[in-house]
Design a protein around this motif. Sequence first.
Motif, mmCIF file in Angstrom:
data_model
loop_
_atom_site.group_PDB
_atom_site.id
_atom_site.type_symbol
_atom_site.label_atom_id
_atom_site.label_comp_id
_atom_site.label_asym_id
_atom_site.label_seq_id
_atom_site.Cartn_x
_atom_site.Cartn_y
_atom_site.Cartn_z
ATOM 1 N N GLU A 185 -5.410 -1.019 11.475
ATOM 2 C CA GLU A 185 -6.959 -0.923 10.921
ATOM 3 C C GLU A 185 -6.624 -0.500 9.567
ATOM 4 O OE1 GLU A 185 -8.797 2.298 12.989
ATOM 5 O OE2 GLU A 185 -7.254 3.718 12.609
ATOM 6 N N PRO A 186 -7.753 -0.611 8.706
ATOM 7 C CA PRO A 186 -7.751 -0.181 7.332
ATOM 8 C C PRO A 186 -7.814 1.233 7.357
ATOM 9 C CG PRO A 186 -10.048 -1.302 7.806
ATOM 10 C CD PRO A 186 -8.966 -1.480 9.283
ATOM 11 N N SER A 187 -7.365 1.604 5.930
ATOM 12 C CA SER A 187 -7.349 3.211 5.839
ATOM 13 C C SER A 187 -8.743 3.811 5.876
ATOM 14 C CB SER A 187 -6.630 3.422 4.444
ATOM 15 O OG SER A 187 -7.341 2.750 3.269
ATOM 16 N N SER A 188 -9.909 2.853 5.530
ATOM 17 C CA SER A 188 -11.249 3.539 5.475
ATOM 18 C C SER A 188 -11.436 3.709 6.871
ATOM 19 C CB SER A 188 -11.986 2.730 4.590
ATOM 20 O OG SER A 188 -11.928 1.131 5.321
ATOM 21 N N SER A 189 -10.840 3.182 7.812
ATOM 22 C CA SER A 189 -11.387 3.412 9.326
ATOM 23 C C SER A 189 -10.437 4.631 9.961
ATOM 24 C CB SER A 189 -11.026 2.132 10.395
ATOM 25 O OG SER A 189 -11.802 1.349 9.681
ATOM 26 N N ILE A 190 -9.351 4.993 9.395
ATOM 27 C CA ILE A 190 -8.581 6.174 9.847
ATOM 28 C C ILE A 190 -9.333 7.479 9.615
ATOM 29 C CG2 ILE A 190 -6.539 7.773 9.597
ATOM 30 C CD1 ILE A 190 -5.260 4.832 8.560
ATOM 31 N N LEU A 191 -9.522 8.349 10.606
ATOM 32 C CA LEU A 191 -10.292 9.547 10.643
ATOM 33 C C LEU A 191 -9.775 10.343 9.324
ATOM 34 C CD1 LEU A 191 -10.114 10.641 14.551
ATOM 35 C CD2 LEU A 191 -12.032 9.818 13.174
ATOM 36 N N MET A 201 0.729 -1.209 -0.162
ATOM 37 C CA MET A 201 -0.119 0.093 -0.107
ATOM 38 C C MET A 201 0.769 1.171 0.145
ATOM 39 S SD MET A 201 -3.262 0.842 2.593
ATOM 40 C CE MET A 201 -3.580 -0.869 2.633
ATOM 41 N N THR A 202 0.809 2.090 -0.978
ATOM 42 C CA THR A 202 1.389 3.245 -1.019
ATOM 43 C C THR A 202 0.719 4.671 -0.281
ATOM 44 O OG1 THR A 202 1.948 2.621 -3.323
ATOM 45 C CG2 THR A 202 2.385 5.028 -2.675
ATOM 46 N N VAL A 203 1.659 5.107 0.711
ATOM 47 C CA VAL A 203 1.092 6.440 1.186
ATOM 48 C C VAL A 203 1.953 7.548 0.859
ATOM 49 C CG1 VAL A 203 1.168 7.516 3.644
ATOM 50 C CG2 VAL A 203 0.660 4.916 3.233
ATOM 51 N N GLY A 204 1.312 8.628 0.439
ATOM 52 C CA GLY A 204 1.668 9.802 -0.148
ATOM 53 C C GLY A 204 1.356 11.089 0.984
ATOM 54 N N VAL A 205 2.667 11.637 1.076
ATOM 55 C CA VAL A 205 2.557 12.586 2.187
ATOM 56 C C VAL A 205 3.109 13.892 1.709
ATOM 57 C CG1 VAL A 205 3.353 13.282 4.407
ATOM 58 C CG2 VAL A 205 2.836 10.932 4.016
ATOM 59 N N ALA A 206 2.312 15.111 1.703
ATOM 60 C CA ALA A 206 2.738 16.443 1.651
ATOM 61 C C ALA A 206 2.529 17.315 2.555
ATOM 62 C CB ALA A 206 1.695 17.082 0.359
ATOM 63 N N GLU A 255 -1.079 16.598 3.996
ATOM 64 C CA GLU A 255 -2.088 15.922 3.196
ATOM 65 C C GLU A 255 -1.793 14.593 2.965
ATOM 66 O OE1 GLU A 255 -5.030 17.286 2.898
ATOM 67 O OE2 GLU A 255 -4.411 19.426 3.763
ATOM 68 N N VAL A 256 -2.400 13.496 3.388
ATOM 69 C CA VAL A 256 -1.976 12.335 3.068
ATOM 70 C C VAL A 256 -2.922 11.494 2.221
ATOM 71 C CG1 VAL A 256 -1.455 9.994 4.479
ATOM 72 C CG2 VAL A 256 -1.159 12.071 5.655
ATOM 73 N N THR A 257 -2.561 10.811 1.366
ATOM 74 C CA THR A 257 -3.198 9.827 0.343
ATOM 75 C C THR A 257 -2.460 8.495 0.655
ATOM 76 O OG1 THR A 257 -1.805 10.260 -1.476
ATOM 77 C CG2 THR A 257 -3.597 11.530 -1.304
ATOM 78 N N VAL A 258 -3.696 7.571 0.878
ATOM 79 C CA VAL A 258 -3.408 6.118 0.999
ATOM 80 C C VAL A 258 -3.994 5.567 -0.336
ATOM 81 C CG1 VAL A 258 -3.714 3.962 2.237
ATOM 82 C CG2 VAL A 258 -3.571 6.308 3.439
ATOM 83 N N ASP A 259 -2.865 4.804 -0.873
ATOM 84 C CA ASP A 259 -3.421 4.141 -2.389
ATOM 85 C C ASP A 259 -3.991 2.689 -1.890
ATOM 86 O OD1 ASP A 259 -3.940 3.422 -4.874
ATOM 87 O OD2 ASP A 259 -1.995 3.160 -5.486
ATOM 88 N N VAL A 284 4.858 11.502 9.964
ATOM 89 C CA VAL A 284 3.576 11.338 9.445
ATOM 90 C C VAL A 284 3.502 9.992 8.734
ATOM 91 C CG1 VAL A 284 1.794 12.188 7.851
ATOM 92 C CG2 VAL A 284 2.768 13.761 9.218
ATOM 93 N N ARG A 285 4.608 9.680 8.253
ATOM 94 C CA ARG A 285 4.578 8.212 7.186
ATOM 95 C C ARG A 285 4.831 7.400 8.442
ATOM 96 N NH1 ARG A 285 5.226 8.270 2.041
ATOM 97 N NH2 ARG A 285 5.938 10.241 0.965
ATOM 98 N N ARG A 286 5.457 7.293 9.379
ATOM 99 C CA ARG A 286 5.677 6.155 10.385
ATOM 100 C C ARG A 286 4.493 6.299 11.018
ATOM 101 N NH1 ARG A 286 8.973 7.463 14.404
ATOM 102 N NH2 ARG A 286 9.574 9.792 13.692
#
Length: 99
Positions: free
Chosen positions: A60-66, A1-6, A17-21, A49-51
């Motif tokens: 938890e799945p990314s869909s459960s993260i606030l 799973m790729t996590v993008g962080v700006a 701003e975090v995107t989880v692919d 933030v990445r850690r």
Amino acid sequence: MTVGVAVRSVEGGWVAEVTVDGTPPTRHTVRIARAEHDRYGRGDVEDLVRRSFAFLLAREPSSSILREFDLSTIERYFPDYASEIARTGGARERRRAPH
């Protein structure tokens, strides 16, 4: 799973701003106050933030993260966050944070 962080600087800290692919892909906004940065990392904010997302995604799945939260919110849900994030920081914590 790729996590993008700006990360961008704001008054009093940073906003990431975090995107989880994942399935489904998710977007999150994380506020990091200077006091939170001092407590949890003191190093590179993007790395912190990445850690933090690696920690969350292991639990938890990314869909459960606030979708939007302050970094310290993680510790309210997961009391072991502070000790775990310090343990995974290692030498990366010594890097300078962007201003």
